[in-house]
Design an enzyme around this catalytic site. Structure first.
Site, PDB file in Angstrom:
ATOM      1  N   HIS A  56       0.858  -1.186   0.000  1.00  8.19           N
ATOM      2  CA  HIS A  56       0.000   0.000   0.000  1.00  8.19           C
ATOM      3  C   HIS A  56       0.893   1.235   0.000  1.00  8.19           C
ATOM      4  O   HIS A  56       2.039   1.189   0.461  1.00  8.19           O
ATOM      5  CB  HIS A  56      -0.900   0.006   1.223  1.00  8.19           C
ATOM      6  CG  HIS A  56      -1.938  -1.060   1.215  1.00  8.19           C
ATOM      7  ND1 HIS A  56      -2.969  -1.085   2.126  1.00  8.19           N
ATOM      8  CD2 HIS A  56      -2.125  -2.151   0.418  1.00  8.19           C
ATOM      9  CE1 HIS A  56      -3.745  -2.126   1.894  1.00  8.19           C
ATOM     10  NE2 HIS A  56      -3.248  -2.799   0.869  1.00  8.19           N
ATOM     11  N   GLU A  58       0.947   3.862   1.813  1.00 10.58           N
ATOM     12  CA  GLU A  58       1.436   4.265   3.135  1.00 10.58           C
ATOM     13  C   GLU A  58       2.608   3.397   3.588  1.00 10.58           C
ATOM     14  O   GLU A  58       3.608   3.905   4.095  1.00 10.58           O
ATOM     15  CB  GLU A  58       0.313   4.176   4.173  1.00 10.58           C
ATOM     16  CG  GLU A  58      -0.862   5.103   3.896  1.00 10.58           C
ATOM     17  CD  GLU A  58      -1.951   4.476   3.039  1.00 10.58           C
ATOM     18  OE1 GLU A  58      -3.060   5.023   3.031  1.00 10.58           O
ATOM     19  OE2 GLU A  58      -1.690   3.456   2.360  1.00 10.58           O
ATOM     20  N   CYS A  82      -5.590   1.902   6.104  1.00  9.22           N
ATOM     21  CA  CYS A  82      -6.233   0.668   6.554  1.00  9.22           C
ATOM     22  C   CYS A  82      -5.571   0.223   7.864  1.00  9.22           C
ATOM     23  O   CYS A  82      -4.618   0.837   8.340  1.00  9.22           O
ATOM     24  CB  CYS A  82      -6.089  -0.415   5.480  1.00  9.22           C
ATOM     25  SG  CYS A  82      -4.401  -1.027   5.278  1.00  9.22           S
ATOM     26  N   CYS A  85      -1.798  -0.334   7.477  1.00  6.75           N
ATOM     27  CA  CYS A  85      -1.031   0.905   7.326  1.00  6.75           C
ATOM     28  C   CYS A  85      -1.048   1.746   8.601  1.00  6.75           C
ATOM     29  O   CYS A  85      -0.053   2.378   8.949  1.00  6.75           O
ATOM     30  CB  CYS A  85      -1.556   1.696   6.138  1.00  6.75           C
ATOM     31  SG  CYS A  85      -1.279   0.830   4.568  1.00  6.75           S
TER      32      CYS A  85
END
Length: 155
Positions: A56, A58, A82, A85
């Site tokens: 992801h 992040e 999420c 992250c």
């Protein structure tokens, strides 16, 4: 809790443009920027989860910034981090998270698309379980943040 500063707004503009770039390059439309306590960008990344489901935006930005002292740093994200992250931001030592699009709003756009199976656990709840405080600002500029996602997901 602090309010959105001019600097926060500037970095949100940058991260939203980076999310658009991520989509244009064929990736999921997410992006993240890590800014140190002095206001300097120390990492920025786009999503690469089509090849690595943990990549992801992040997490990619946090990995790039990991050799730096992140105390007092801020993670700017085009969408609410999420649970994975948020956990990464917590363990990396960040002090703040500023995001544009809420997870709930993202779910409205992604529907049941198997490429984005929503884990409905707000980042504030993840941070609330930790032993230190992480300030969260968001959602912010959601209408603008939706643009990178419109028509991308197969509902």
């Amino acid at each position: 809790m602090s309010q959105l500063s001019a600097q926060d707004d500037q970095f949100l503009t940058q991260v939203l443009a980076l999310a658009e770039q991520s989509r244009a390059e064929g990736h999921h439309p997410f992006a993240a920027i890590v800014v140190n306590a002095q206001g300097q960008v120390i990492a920025q990344a786009m999503n690469a989860s089509s090849t690595d489901r943990t990549a992801h935006a992040e997490m990619n930005a946090l990995r790039l910034a990991s050799s730096t002292d992140l105390q007092g740093a801020t993670l700017y994200s085009s969408a609410e981090p999420c649970a994975m992250c948020a956990g990464g931001a917590y363990w990396a030592g960040l002090g703040r998270v500023v995001y544009a699009l809420a997870e709930e709003s993202l779910l409205e756009l992604t529907g049941s698309d198997p490429q984005n199976p929503t884990l409905s656990l707000p980042c504030r709840e993840v941070f609330a379980r930790g032993q230190r405080q992480v300030e969260v600002l968001g959602p912010l500029r959601e209408d603008e943040a939706r643009n990178a996602h419109r028509g991308f997901w197969k509902k």
